[in-house]
Design an enzyme around this catalytic site. Structure first.
Site, mmCIF file in Angstrom:
data_model
loop_
_atom_site.group_PDB
_atom_site.id
_atom_site.type_symbol
_atom_site.label_atom_id
_atom_site.label_comp_id
_atom_site.label_asym_id
_atom_site.label_seq_id
_atom_site.Cartn_x
_atom_site.Cartn_y
_atom_site.Cartn_z
ATOM 1 N N ASP A 1 0.854 -1.186 0.000
ATOM 2 C CA ASP A 1 0.000 0.000 0.000
ATOM 3 C C ASP A 1 0.885 1.229 0.000
ATOM 4 O OD1 ASP A 1 -2.102 1.748 0.329
ATOM 5 O OD2 ASP A 1 -2.084 1.561 2.516
ATOM 6 N N CYS B 1 -8.046 12.474 -1.691
ATOM 7 C CA CYS B 1 -6.603 12.620 -1.906
ATOM 8 C C CYS B 1 -6.242 14.031 -2.401
ATOM 9 C CB CYS B 1 -6.179 11.582 -2.939
ATOM 10 S SG CYS B 1 -4.424 11.596 -3.229
ATOM 11 N N ARG C 1 -14.295 5.410 -1.450
ATOM 12 C CA ARG C 1 -15.521 6.159 -1.145
ATOM 13 C C ARG C 1 -16.760 5.296 -1.368
ATOM 14 N NH1 ARG C 1 -19.467 8.612 -3.681
ATOM 15 N NH2 ARG C 1 -18.646 7.654 -5.562
ATOM 16 N N GLY D 1 -3.621 9.315 4.044
ATOM 17 C CA GLY D 1 -2.593 10.340 4.165
ATOM 18 C C GLY D 1 -3.061 11.530 4.983
ATOM 19 N N ARG E 1 2.736 4.932 4.041
ATOM 20 C CA ARG E 1 2.193 4.879 2.688
ATOM 21 C C ARG E 1 2.857 5.918 1.774
ATOM 22 N NH1 ARG E 1 -2.203 6.614 -0.459
ATOM 23 N NH2 ARG E 1 -2.961 4.835 -1.640
#
Ligand code: RVP
Length: 504
Positions: free
Chosen positions: A262, A320, A383, A410, A419
Site C-alpha cells: 500500500d 486525496c 468512497r 494520508g 504509505r
C-alpha cells in the site's frame, strides 16, 4: 530535456462508450464478470486467484475491516484489510475473517444459566436477536448448556428475576452440529427437523457458531461468493515497505490469501525490495500486488520486480490531495490506458499476463465499466464502499442527513505515513489526504447488486459478455464539455417528489 507526455491526462468523466452490436444471446444474465487477480500464463493455465466481480475495497481504515471483507467476499470481490494498524490487530482481523465460515454466524448474544429474564430482554433490545446461546460462562466461546428463544418465555406471566436455567431449552434437548459440518449438511438438519437454528459445537461442547434457517435464502442469493478450498472467505491485506519482515509472516500465518503493498507511489526501490523479500522467503506461494504507478515505465518496473498485480492511480482518490500538495499524478483514464498497453506488450514478450487495477476516483458506476474498457482487470474503491453499513467507519448525522465518516490514509487522522514514505530520515511534515463525510447508502449487497447490474447492461449494449471481450471490443469516445451537459436531464424542471408530497 524533461520527458513530456504530449496528450493531456484525462479522467473517466471525459469519456463515454459507443454501443456495439447486441446479438440476441447477449443478455445481462449471461454476462460473466470473472477476472484474474494474479499474474498467470494466459492461454496455458488458469490464474491461482480470480475475482468473480471486478471490485476490491481500498486498503483504508475507513473502508476495509473484517465485516467489509466478509460482505464483499460474499458478493465475489476481495477486501484488503488496512495495514495502518499494529501487526497483531491486522492479523487478528484476518483470522476473524477466515474463522467466519460462509453461512456460519458467530454468536453475539450470550447469557449464562444464572442470568435473568430481565437480562435476556435487555440483550434482545440491544442486539435485536431473539435467539441467545446459554453458555457456562456467558461468553461466545463458552461451553453450550442451552439456548433461549422468544418461545421459551412469556414476559407478561413471568417474573423478570426468573433465572435463565429455569426456562431455557437445555443442551440435552437440542439438536446440534459438529464443528466440521458443512453448510449444506447443517441446512439439511435444519430442514429435516424443522428447526430455526442449529448451534455448532466442538468436541468439548464449546459453542463455535450458529446456522440460521433465515440465512438459507440469503446464502442462495450469493451465487458469486469467493471462497478458498476450505470454504472460508478469501481476504487480502495491505503491507508497507518498512516492516514487511515481521508483518508478512504474521498475515500469512493468520490466513491472508493475498497481499498488496500500500503506497501512494510505487515506482521505487522499496517496492522491489519488499517483493524480493517475499520471493526469497515464500517463492511464488505468497501473492502480492504492488503500486501505485501511472505510466508504462512504472508498470514494467513492478512487473519485472515480480508483482502479482499492479495498481494504477496517483492523486485521483476522492479524499486525496497529493496532486495539490506535491504536483505528482496523472488523470486516471490516461494512466489506466498507458499501463494497459504496457501490460499487453509485456504479455506479448513474456507470455505472462499481469492483471492491473484502476485505484481511486470512481464516482459513477459507469466509470467502472469505462476502467474495464480501458484495460483494467478490476477496480479498487474507497468512497464507494465507505458508504455502506459494513464499513468500519462511523455513521453520523450532519444537518439532519445520515453521513459516514471518510478519511484518507494520508490524512492527519489516519497517520499512515508509511504509505507516503520515500526513505531517508526526514519525517513527512504535510498531509496528502483529508477527513470528510459522505452520504450513507445502506447495505453493500443491495448497492453492489445495482452497480453490477448496470455494468452488465452496459456490456450488453457494447455487445460483450466478458471483461476480456469488453477490453478488446469496446468503442470509446471523448466527450466535449457541452455534450456532458446534454448527458444529464436538461431544459426541463425536474419534479421534486418531496415538494409534490408537501403540496398534497
Ligand atoms: P476513492 O475510491 O476515490 O475514494 O479512492 C480511494 C483510493 O484513494 C485508495 O484506494 C488509495 O489509493 C487512495 N488514497 C487513500 N488515502 C489517500 C490519501 O489520504 N491521500 N488516498
Amino acid at each position: 530535456m524533461a520527458k513530456f507526455f504530449e496528450e493531456p491526462s484525462r479522467t473517466f468523466n471525459e469519456y463515454l462508450l459507443v454501443p456495439g452490436y447486441t446479438g440476441e444471446d447477449c443478455t445481462p444474465d449471461r454476462v460473466s464478470l470473472k477476472t484474474p487477480l494474479v499474474k498467470f500464463r494466459k492461454g496455458e493455465e488458469e490464474p491461482a486467484l480470480s475475482l468473480n466481480i471486478p471490485m476490491v475495497s481500498a486498503i483504508m481504515q475507513a473502508v476495509s475491516g473484517e465485516k467489509m471483507a466478509c460482505a464483499l467476499a460474499q458478493e465475489g470481490g476481495v477486501s484488503f484489510i488496512y495495514g495502518s494498524q499494529s501487526i497483531e490487530s491486522q492479523a487478528q482481523m484476518i483470522r476473524n475473517v477466515k474463522a467466519t465460515k460462509a453461512g456460519f454466524v458467530g454468536s453475539d448474544s450470550n447469557v449464562s444459566p444464572e442470568s435473568t429474564l430481565a437480562d435476556v430482554l435487555a440483550l434482545k433490545a440491544q442486539t435485536g436477536h431473539s435467539t441467545m446461546a446459554v453458555t457456562e460462562n456467558g461468553k461466545a466461546d463458552g461451553k453450550l448448556v442451552g439456548i433461549v428463544t422468544s418461545r421459551d418465555y412469556r414476559v407478561s406471566r413471568m417474573d423478570p428475576a426468573t433465572k435463565v436455567k429455569e426456562f431455557m431449552t437445555p443442551f440435552e434437548h437440542l439438536i446440534v452440529g459438529g464443528e466440521n459440518i458443512t453448510l449444506s449438511e447443517a441446512n439439511d438438519i435444519i430442514w429435516d427437523n424443522k428447526l430455526n437454528q442449529l448451534p455448532i459445537v466442538d468436541k468439548d461442547q464449546k459453542l463455535k457458531a450458529f446456522v440460521f434457517r433465515k440465512d438459507y435464502e440469503s446464502h442462495k442469493g450469493h451465487p458469486h461468493e469467493l471462497l478458498d478450498s476450505q470454504k472460508r472467505y478469501i481476504v487480502g491485506a495491505g503491507i508497507n515497505t518498512r516492516d514487511y519482515a515481521e508483518r508478512v509472516p504474521a498475515l500469512i500465518e493468520a490466513g491472508a490469501d493475498i497481499l498488496c503493498i500500500d503506497s501512494s507511489e510505487g515506482f521505487s526501490a522499496w517496492q522491489k525490495n519488499t517483493i524480493q523479500w517475499i520471493r526469497d522467503h515464500y517463492g511464488d506461494s505468497v501473492k502480492v500486488g504492488a503500486g501505485n504507478v501511472v505510466d508504462a515505465e512504472g508498470f514494467r518496473f513492478l512487473a519485472e520486480a515480480g508483482a502479482d498485480f499492479v495498481k494504477i492511480g496517483i492523486g485521483g482518490g476522492s479524499i486525496c490531495i497529493t496532486r495539490e500538495q506535491k504536483g505528482i499524478g496523472r488523470g486516471q483514464a490516461t494512466a489506466t490506458l498507458d499501463v494497459a498497453r504496457a501490460r499487453d506488450q509485456y504479455f506479448k514478450e513474456t507470455g505472462i499476463y499481469v492483471p492491473i487495477c484502476s485505484d481511486g476516483g470512481i464516482v459513477h458506476d459507469y466509470h467502472i465499466t469505462l476502467a474495464l474498457a480501458f484495460g483494467a482487470d478490476f477496480v479498487m474503491l474507497g468512497r464507494y464502499f465507505a458508504r455502506f453499513d459494513e464499513a468500519p467507519n462511523k455513521l453520523v448525522t450532519v444537518n439532519g442527513n445520515y453521513m459516514k465518516e471518510y478519511w484518507g490514509e494520508g490524512s492527519a487522522r489516519a497517520r499512515n505515513w508509511q504509505r507516503y514514505d520515500v526513505g531517508g530520515e526526514q519525517k513527512m511534515s504535510f498531509v496528502e489526504g483529508v477527513d470528510s463525510y459522505i452520504p450513507y447508502a445502506g447495505s453493500l449487497h443491495e448497492n453492489v447488486g445495482l452497480t453490477l447490474s448496470k455494468i452488465s447492461h452496459t456490456m450488453c449494449n457494447c455487445g460483450c459478455l466478458t471483461i476480456p471481450e469488453l477490453q478488446k471490443n469496446a468503442k470509446v469516445t471523448l466527450v466535449s464539455q457541452t455534450s456532458i451537459v446534454e448527458g444529464g436531464a436538461h431544459d426541463v424542471v425536474v419534479r421534486d417528489e418531496k415538494f409534490d408530497a408537501r403540496k398534497k
